[in-house]
Motif scaffolding. Structure first.
Motif, PDB file in Angstrom:
ATOM      1  N   ALA A 122       0.817  -1.215   0.000  1.00 23.46           N
ATOM      2  CA  ALA A 122       0.000   0.000   0.000  1.00 23.46           C
ATOM      3  C   ALA A 122       0.851   1.265   0.000  1.00 23.46           C
ATOM      4  CB  ALA A 122      -0.917  -0.005   1.223  1.00 23.46           C
ATOM      5  N   GLY A 123       2.163   1.115   0.041  1.00 26.70           N
ATOM      6  CA  GLY A 123       3.061   2.262   0.016  1.00 26.70           C
ATOM      7  C   GLY A 123       3.397   2.828   1.380  1.00 26.70           C
ATOM      8  N   VAL A 124       3.037   2.129   2.444  1.00 27.66           N
ATOM      9  CA  VAL A 124       3.355   2.581   3.803  1.00 27.66           C
ATOM     10  C   VAL A 124       4.825   2.294   4.089  1.00 27.66           C
ATOM     11  CG1 VAL A 124       2.857   2.312   6.258  1.00 27.66           C
ATOM     12  CG2 VAL A 124       0.996   2.176   4.583  1.00 27.66           C
ATOM     13  N   GLU A 125       5.585   3.345   4.366  1.00 27.39           N
ATOM     14  CA  GLU A 125       7.027   3.206   4.571  1.00 27.39           C
ATOM     15  C   GLU A 125       7.432   3.415   6.027  1.00 27.39           C
ATOM     16  OE1 GLU A 125       8.895   5.892   1.859  1.00 27.39           O
ATOM     17  OE2 GLU A 125       8.250   4.784   0.065  1.00 27.39           O
ATOM     18  N   SER A 126       6.487   3.490   6.917  1.00 26.94           N
ATOM     19  CA  SER A 126       6.771   3.737   8.334  1.00 26.94           C
ATOM     20  C   SER A 126       7.677   2.654   8.904  1.00 26.94           C
ATOM     21  CB  SER A 126       5.460   3.755   9.134  1.00 26.94           C
ATOM     22  OG  SER A 126       4.514   4.625   8.559  1.00 26.94           O
ATOM     23  N   GLN A 127       8.441   3.047   9.918  1.00 22.16           N
ATOM     24  CA  GLN A 127       9.206   2.055  10.674  1.00 22.16           C
ATOM     25  C   GLN A 127       8.232   1.092  11.346  1.00 22.16           C
ATOM     26  OE1 GLN A 127      12.771   1.490  11.501  1.00 22.16           O
ATOM     27  NE2 GLN A 127      11.698  -0.351  12.144  1.00 22.16           N
ATOM     28  N   VAL A 128       8.425  -0.195  11.117  1.00 25.02           N
ATOM     29  CA  VAL A 128       7.587  -1.208  11.768  1.00 25.02           C
ATOM     30  C   VAL A 128       8.381  -1.839  12.904  1.00 25.02           C
ATOM     31  CG1 VAL A 128       6.380  -3.404  11.508  1.00 25.02           C
ATOM     32  CG2 VAL A 128       6.229  -1.667   9.702  1.00 25.02           C
ATOM     33  N   ILE A 129       7.757  -1.904  14.067  1.00 31.86           N
ATOM     34  CA  ILE A 129       8.345  -2.579  15.220  1.00 31.86           C
ATOM     35  C   ILE A 129       7.465  -3.771  15.578  1.00 31.86           C
ATOM     36  CG2 ILE A 129       8.951  -2.416  17.666  1.00 31.86           C
ATOM     37  CD1 ILE A 129       9.624   0.483  17.266  1.00 31.86           C
ATOM     38  N   GLY A 130       8.077  -4.928  15.683  1.00 27.96           N
ATOM     39  CA  GLY A 130       7.365  -6.138  16.064  1.00 27.96           C
ATOM     40  C   GLY A 130       7.835  -6.627  17.416  1.00 27.96           C
ATOM     41  N   SER A 131       7.466  -7.848  17.744  1.00 27.88           N
ATOM     42  CA  SER A 131       7.791  -8.413  19.047  1.00 27.88           C
ATOM     43  C   SER A 131       8.422  -9.794  18.872  1.00 27.88           C
ATOM     44  CB  SER A 131       6.527  -8.496  19.908  1.00 27.88           C
ATOM     45  OG  SER A 131       5.531  -9.242  19.230  1.00 27.88           O
ATOM     46  N   ASP A 132       8.674 -10.469  19.984  1.00 30.04           N
ATOM     47  CA  ASP A 132       9.418 -11.727  19.951  1.00 30.04           C
ATOM     48  C   ASP A 132       8.743 -12.818  19.134  1.00 30.04           C
ATOM     49  OD1 ASP A 132       7.712 -13.453  22.071  1.00 30.04           O
ATOM     50  OD2 ASP A 132       7.907 -11.405  22.800  1.00 30.04           O
ATOM     51  N   GLY A 133       7.426 -12.701  18.904  1.00 31.98           N
ATOM     52  CA  GLY A 133       6.713 -13.710  18.146  1.00 31.98           C
ATOM     53  C   GLY A 133       7.147 -13.837  16.702  1.00 31.98           C
ATOM     54  N   ILE A 134       7.873 -12.835  16.202  1.00 27.88           N
ATOM     55  CA  ILE A 134       8.350 -12.913  14.813  1.00 27.88           C
ATOM     56  C   ILE A 134       9.836 -13.253  14.742  1.00 27.88           C
ATOM     57  CG2 ILE A 134       6.573 -11.359  13.963  1.00 27.88           C
ATOM     58  CD1 ILE A 134       8.754  -9.179  13.789  1.00 27.88           C
ATOM     59  N   ASP A 135      10.395 -13.670  15.877  1.00 28.95           N
ATOM     60  CA  ASP A 135      11.789 -14.127  15.875  1.00 28.95           C
ATOM     61  C   ASP A 135      11.814 -15.557  15.348  1.00 28.95           C
ATOM     62  OD1 ASP A 135      14.432 -14.620  16.258  1.00 28.95           O
ATOM     63  OD2 ASP A 135      14.436 -14.308  18.422  1.00 28.95           O
ATOM     64  N   SER A 136      11.619 -15.678  14.021  1.00 27.32           N
ATOM     65  CA  SER A 136      11.495 -16.992  13.392  1.00 27.32           C
ATOM     66  C   SER A 136      12.109 -16.958  12.003  1.00 27.32           C
ATOM     67  CB  SER A 136      10.025 -17.391  13.291  1.00 27.32           C
ATOM     68  OG  SER A 136       9.364 -16.631  12.308  1.00 27.32           O
ATOM     69  N   PRO A 137      12.410 -18.120  11.443  1.00 27.03           N
ATOM     70  CA  PRO A 137      12.982 -18.172  10.089  1.00 27.03           C
ATOM     71  C   PRO A 137      12.109 -17.488   9.044  1.00 27.03           C
ATOM     72  CG  PRO A 137      13.186 -20.304  11.164  1.00 27.03           C
ATOM     73  CD  PRO A 137      12.336 -19.454  12.055  1.00 27.03           C
ATOM     74  N   THR A 138      10.782 -17.518   9.234  1.00 26.20           N
ATOM     75  CA  THR A 138       9.878 -16.901   8.261  1.00 26.20           C
ATOM     76  C   THR A 138      10.178 -15.426   8.076  1.00 26.20           C
ATOM     77  OG1 THR A 138       8.114 -18.457   8.819  1.00 26.20           O
ATOM     78  CG2 THR A 138       7.461 -16.441   7.718  1.00 26.20           C
ATOM     79  N   THR A 139      10.377 -14.716   9.176  1.00 21.32           N
ATOM     80  CA  THR A 139      10.645 -13.282   9.111  1.00 21.32           C
ATOM     81  C   THR A 139      11.879 -12.983   8.271  1.00 21.32           C
ATOM     82  OG1 THR A 139       9.597 -12.877  11.248  1.00 21.32           O
ATOM     83  CG2 THR A 139      11.198 -11.241  10.490  1.00 21.32           C
ATOM     84  N   PHE A 140      12.898 -13.803   8.440  1.00 21.79           N
ATOM     85  CA  PHE A 140      14.158 -13.536   7.749  1.00 21.79           C
ATOM     86  C   PHE A 140      14.169 -14.049   6.310  1.00 21.79           C
ATOM     87  CE2 PHE A 140      15.000 -13.298  12.241  1.00 21.79           C
ATOM     88  CZ  PHE A 140      15.766 -12.141  12.335  1.00 21.79           C
ATOM     89  N   SER A 141      13.069 -14.650   5.899  1.00 22.03           N
ATOM     90  CA  SER A 141      12.963 -15.116   4.514  1.00 22.03           C
ATOM     91  C   SER A 141      12.019 -14.243   3.685  1.00 22.03           C
ATOM     92  CB  SER A 141      12.470 -16.572   4.481  1.00 22.03           C
ATOM     93  OG  SER A 141      11.130 -16.659   4.949  1.00 22.03           O
ATOM     94  N   LEU A 142      11.535 -13.136   4.276  1.00 24.32           N
ATOM     95  CA  LEU A 142      10.558 -12.299   3.591  1.00 24.32           C
ATOM     96  C   LEU A 142      11.160 -11.361   2.564  1.00 24.32           C
ATOM     97  CD1 LEU A 142       8.168 -11.381   6.568  1.00 24.32           C
ATOM     98  CD2 LEU A 142       7.725 -12.963   4.683  1.00 24.32           C
ATOM     99  N   GLY A 143      12.474 -11.229   2.569  1.00 17.60           N
ATOM    100  CA  GLY A 143      13.123 -10.379   1.568  1.00 17.60           C
ATOM    101  C   GLY A 143      12.966  -8.902   1.856  1.00 17.60           C
ATOM    102  N   ALA A 144      12.775  -8.119   0.801  1.00 18.43           N
ATOM    103  CA  ALA A 144      12.801  -6.657   0.902  1.00 18.43           C
ATOM    104  C   ALA A 144      11.729  -6.089   1.827  1.00 18.43           C
ATOM    105  CB  ALA A 144      12.656  -6.045  -0.493  1.00 18.43           C
ATOM    106  N   VAL A 145      10.559  -6.738   1.918  1.00 16.67           N
ATOM    107  CA  VAL A 145       9.488  -6.169   2.745  1.00 16.67           C
ATOM    108  C   VAL A 145       9.856  -6.146   4.225  1.00 16.67           C
ATOM    109  CG1 VAL A 145       7.614  -6.751   1.167  1.00 16.67           C
ATOM    110  CG2 VAL A 145       8.300  -8.402   2.913  1.00 16.67           C
ATOM    111  N   ALA A 146      10.764  -7.025   4.639  1.00 16.84           N
ATOM    112  CA  ALA A 146      11.159  -7.076   6.047  1.00 16.84           C
ATOM    113  C   ALA A 146      12.410  -6.252   6.334  1.00 16.84           C
ATOM    114  CB  ALA A 146      11.391  -8.520   6.476  1.00 16.84           C
TER     115      ALA A 146
END
Length: 383
Positions: free
Chosen positions: A238-262
């Motif tokens: 959607a073009g939202v470029e804000s800094q995103v802050i997540g929590s410990d629940g995304i400390d997983s291999p999936t997060t680090f495989s998302l490429g540029a969006v992450a």
């Protein structure tokens, strides 16, 4: 003959038990289902610690650890059933799932049986408050993590915040703590949105945020798999470029495989390996055991939990449930793989370090490991 037998028994009693006492640990966690991405890695760390201690003769050199494992399938009702079965088997202590909601489903059994129980990685500060005197957590609290991430965001100059949370679980309301701290520091809440656990389409939320003027400096969410990847992709699409802050629940291999969006995503978690740290040493143990590097900190969190149990046995000199409960409640500075862990002076939510990690080119980059400011930590919110 009778005198000989009596004298032999007396000598044996003075020398100590002929057989080592056993610490029996009931493990009622989610090896399958939605919570498996967290509990399964924790269990790997538990096994490393238990095998390490048992290979050295047991806790204190003489108390072996025995695990009785049950898969609760990420279900609250099944958790309650499994915990009752473990109580009937007279375990000394229990390990509960990585979420406050299923863990709290066991509180009636835990309180009635008076057996101490520790959640693997539930972070809601309400868990031990609602769960009673025998319920403990093993992870930095949501309010503590939120205080750390909000202070970091404010220090970066982020003033306008937007939060996205789900009222479906205790854990996913962490952003409410975040915005409380940000506004206390002088920031502003631009808005908030809620979602349903398991929601697949976040385009409406993303479109609403994209239409804001000004745009939020920072968006905070505690969404986790499978919701978080869909949310993050929708925001960036959607073009939202804000800094995103997540929590410990995304400390997983999936997060680090998302490429540029992450790229540039920051999240709070229980630890980050630095050179010469206990976590670096644990990671080497993990790699030697499983033939690969750990992909999440939750492996080390499981190791930490067993070190807490070890310290409680050493402190109390006992494996009796009441003695262990009292010992856990008074532990200070237990050295785990991720940090030192203290329960003394708390309601059952441990005092431990929080790490902020940034996703940089698909890898972890340490942002900070600050000591939380006690004056900024919000009071637990009861649902």
């Amino acid at each position: 003959m009778k005198k000989l037998m009596l004298s032999t028994l007396l000598a044996a009693s003075l020398a100590g038990p002929a057989m080592a006492e056993t610490l029996t640990v009931g493990v009622a966690i989610s090896q399958t289902g939605a919570l498996a991405p967290f509990d399964a890695p924790v269990l790997e760390g538990v096994h490393i610690a238990v095998d390490e201690i048992n290979a050295a003769g047991g806790i204190g050199g003489n108390t072996k650890i025995e695990l009785i494992e049950k898969d609760v399938r990420s279900d609250a009702a099944q958790t309650s059933i499994a915990v009752q079965e473990l109580a009937d088997q007279n375990v000394s202590v229990m390990i509960l799932p990585c979420d406050a909601d299923p863990a709290l489903a066991a509180m009636g059994v835990v309180s009635s049986a008076q057996i101490p129980a520790i959640s693997t990685c539930a972070s809601s500060p309400t868990l031990p408050v609602l769960g009673g005197d025998y319920m403990f957590a093993n992870f930095p609290g949501d309010n503590v993590q939120a205080a750390v991430s909000a202070k970091w965001a404010f220090d970066q100059g982020y003033r306008n915040g937007y939060i996205i949370y789900s009222p479906d679980t205790q854990y996913t309301t962490m952003p409410v703590y975040f915005i409380e701290v940000l506004t206390k520091l002088g920031g502003t809440m631009l808005g908030q949105a809620t979602y349903t656990i398991g929601q697949q389409d976040f385009s409406a939320i993303a479109t609403r945020i994209a239409a804001l003027d000004p745009q939020p400096d920072v968006i905070m969410t505690s969404a986790y798999e499978p919701d978080f990847p869909s949310l993050l992709k929708a925001l960036r699409a959607a073009g939202v470029e804000s800094q995103v802050i997540g929590s410990d629940g995304i400390d997983s291999p999936t997060t680090f495989s998302l490429g540029a969006v992450a790229e540039g995503l920051v999240f709070s978690t229980a630890g980050h390996a630095t050179e010469g740290s206990p976590l670096e040493a644990f990671n080497k143990k993990y790699e030697a055991r499983y033939g690969k590097a750990p992909e999440t900190v939750f492996n080390a969190v499981g190791y930490d939990l067993v070190k807490v149990l070890e310290a409680a046995v050493l402190e109390s000199g006992s494996t009796q449930p009441q003695d262990l409960r009292d010992a856990i409640a008074n532990l200070e500075n237990v050295q785990g793989a991720t940090s030192t862990i203290t329960y003394k002076g708390t309601t059952g939510m441990p005092v431990r370090q929080v790490s902020l990690v940034r996703v940089t080119e698909g890898a972890r980059e340490l942002v900070a490991q600050p000591t939380p400011d006690p004056s900024l930590i919000p009071e637990p919110r009861m649902r």
